[in-house]
Structure formats: C-alpha cells, structure tokens
Design a protein around this motif. Structure first.
Motif, PDB file in Angstrom:
ATOM      1  N   TYR A 133       0.914  -1.349   0.086  1.00 54.27           N
ATOM      2  CA  TYR A 133       0.125   0.552  -0.149  1.00 54.27           C
ATOM      3  C   TYR A 133       0.716   1.493   0.190  1.00 54.27           C
ATOM      4  O   TYR A 133       1.876   1.608   0.890  1.00 54.27           O
ATOM      5  N   ASP A 134       0.148   2.358  -0.344  1.00 52.00           N
ATOM      6  CA  ASP A 134       1.351   3.554  -0.879  1.00 52.00           C
ATOM      7  C   ASP A 134       0.739   4.762   0.412  1.00 52.00           C
ATOM      8  O   ASP A 134       0.057   3.938   0.877  1.00 52.00           O
ATOM      9  N   PRO A 135       1.428   4.907   1.271  1.00 53.09           N
ATOM     10  CA  PRO A 135       1.707   5.787   2.464  1.00 53.09           C
ATOM     11  C   PRO A 135       0.358   6.469   3.341  1.00 53.09           C
ATOM     12  O   PRO A 135       0.487   6.246   3.390  1.00 53.09           O
ATOM     13  N   PHE A 136      -0.095   7.099   2.133  1.00 55.83           N
ATOM     14  CA  PHE A 136      -1.519   7.639   2.317  1.00 55.83           C
ATOM     15  C   PHE A 136      -2.577   6.754   2.404  1.00 55.83           C
ATOM     16  O   PHE A 136      -3.582   6.794   3.536  1.00 55.83           O
ATOM     17  N   VAL A 137      -2.461   5.889   1.601  1.00 55.99           N
ATOM     18  CA  VAL A 137      -3.408   4.204   1.311  1.00 55.99           C
ATOM     19  C   VAL A 137      -3.589   4.394   3.764  1.00 55.99           C
ATOM     20  O   VAL A 137      -4.435   3.857   3.892  1.00 55.99           O
ATOM     21  N   GLN A 138      -2.359   3.647   3.731  1.00 56.95           N
ATOM     22  CA  GLN A 138      -1.535   3.153   4.970  1.00 56.95           C
ATOM     23  C   GLN A 138      -2.102   4.379   5.587  1.00 56.95           C
ATOM     24  O   GLN A 138      -3.041   3.702   7.042  1.00 56.95           O
ATOM     25  N   GLY A 139      -2.084   5.033   6.060  1.00 51.59           N
ATOM     26  CA  GLY A 139      -2.441   6.368   6.384  1.00 51.59           C
ATOM     27  C   GLY A 139      -3.851   6.476   7.020  1.00 51.59           C
ATOM     28  O   GLY A 139      -4.276   6.865   7.647  1.00 51.59           O
ATOM     29  N   THR A 140      -4.468   6.406   5.853  1.00 49.58           N
ATOM     30  CA  THR A 140      -6.253   6.042   6.165  1.00 49.58           C
ATOM     31  C   THR A 140      -6.283   4.830   7.391  1.00 49.58           C
ATOM     32  O   THR A 140      -7.599   4.754   7.879  1.00 49.58           O
ATOM     33  N   PHE A 141      -5.795   3.396   6.560  1.00 50.25           N
ATOM     34  CA  PHE A 141      -5.593   2.641   7.832  1.00 50.25           C
ATOM     35  C   PHE A 141      -5.362   2.919   9.392  1.00 50.25           C
ATOM     36  O   PHE A 141      -6.081   2.774  10.453  1.00 50.25           O
ATOM     37  N   ILE A 142      -4.424   2.963   9.354  1.00 51.96           N
ATOM     38  CA  ILE A 142      -3.975   4.398  11.189  1.00 51.96           C
ATOM     39  C   ILE A 142      -4.971   4.934  11.564  1.00 51.96           C
ATOM     40  O   ILE A 142      -5.025   4.649  12.208  1.00 51.96           O
ATOM     41  N   ASP A 143      -5.243   6.341  10.797  1.00 56.62           N
ATOM     42  CA  ASP A 143      -5.730   6.644  10.994  1.00 56.62           C
ATOM     43  C   ASP A 143      -7.582   6.041  11.823  1.00 56.62           C
ATOM     44  O   ASP A 143      -7.841   6.463  12.617  1.00 56.62           O
TER      45      ASP A 143
END
Length: 212
Positions: A133-143
């Motif tokens: 996953y792209d960091p923006f995708v990962q970031g939404t899951f972390i959020d």
C-alpha cells in the motif's frame, strides 16, 4: 468536488513539502507553504526520522480531524465523548493527560506519537497487503485504528474487502463509520462523516508524488 477540506489538503501538502513524500511533483499552494513554515506540529511530524511516511500522514490527518490543527494547551472535558473524558491535544485521553498542565505542539507530538506507532503495528498485523500500500492508503488505515480501535477494523467489512484484494471497496467503507453516541443515542456526527468521506478519497485517489 473534492471531499478533502482545503485546510487538510494544505496541511498534507505542507507535510509533502517538508519530507520526501512529495516526490517533487506536488503543486504546492501558498497556503501549504505558509502552513509548513508556521505549524510547529507539522514540523515535528515531518522532521522525526524514526516514523514512517504513513504515520506522518496519519498524524497530520488526525491533527485536522481532532482539532483543526489548533492544539488546546490545557486538558478539557470532551462533552461529546463517551464518559466525557479529560482530553488534550488532538483528541488524546488516558495515560499522559494531566489536568492543569500546559501542552505545547511539541508536547502533543510526543504524547501522540506512541499511540500512532501502536496503531500502525495493529493495522499492519490485520491487513494482508499492507506492504504494497501507498503511504496515503496506510495512513487512512492508521487513522481508522487510532480513531475507532483495532477491534473495529478486525471485525469490519473494510478489512475483509482489503484482504480480498478489493482496496477500492475497502476505502469506500470509510463513510459508513459516521456514527457516535450522543446522550445514549447512536447519531450521525458531521465530524465523523467528514472524516469518512475525506479518508475514502485519500485512500482511493492520493498517492505519493502527487494528488488529484
């Protein structure tokens, strides 16, 4: 029309300007340049070499969603939260929140950082294709994990779709998580609806090196 508020877009662009996330192709607005210069929290996020790009993205997102980038210096009682918890910084409760203490943006960053690192570990453990996953995708899951908890992700249709290879379908689950409890009643909350709609767009469309 974009579901991502201008202020959040400028904050993420400021993060891109200060880190390698930008990849040299972002069209950085004047608002983003000003945000990168004056926002001490974003500067702290961007300059920490020990956190991933995904954690940086999630922390900037959380900063907007929880306080619109405006840190509250002393803890307050969150009257919308369950149990009206003592809260400080970007929606932080529990350990480390001390009544009467003043929290600077730097203090807030240190308080929040370990929680986001834990959310990253939990999301990674639950998602089969995490490393792709792209960091923006990962970031939404972390959020999502930071805001809702890993147990909700574990039992969700979002996780099932992601692990079946349907990332776009998983991203589109975000707007469904729009309810909170107000006076004992499950209610659609505008802040959660905004968060879900924006995260859906960021998850599906944003990628390192640029944005739509």
């Amino acid at each position: 029309m974009s579901a991502v508020p201008d202020k959040l877009r400028a904050s993420l662009a400021a993060l891109a300007l200060l880190t390698s996330i930008g990849g040299g192709t972002w069209a950085v607005s004047e608002a983003a340049r000003l945000e990168s210069e004056r926002n001490a929290y974003i500067q702290a996020v961007a300059t920490d070499p020990t956190t991933s790009a995904a954690v940086k993205v999630a922390m900037v997102m959380g900063s907007y969603y929880e306080s619109s980038g405006k840190h509250i210096g002393t803890p307050y009682v969150d009257k919308l939260g369950k149990g009206q918890p003592l809260t400080v910084c970007n929606g932080i409760t529990g350990e480390g929140v001390v009544a009467g203490r003043w929290y600077s943006p730097g203090d807030c960053y240190l308080l929040e950082r370990k929680r986001y690192l834990q959310a990253e570990r939990e999301a990674q453990a639950l998602l089969t294709y995490w490393r792709g996953y792209d960091p923006f995708v990962q970031g939404t899951f972390i959020d999502f994990v930071h805001n809702k908890g890993s147990a909700h992700l574990a039992a969700s249709t979002m996780r099932r779709k992601a692990n079946a290879g349907d990332l776009a379908g998983a991203c589109r689950e975000n707007p469904r998580w729009n309810r909170g409890t107000v006076k004992g009643v499950s209610t659609v909350l505008p802040g959660l609806q905004l968060r879900g709609d924006a995260n859906d767009e960021i998850c599906r469309e944003w990628r390192v090196g640029g944005m739509p």
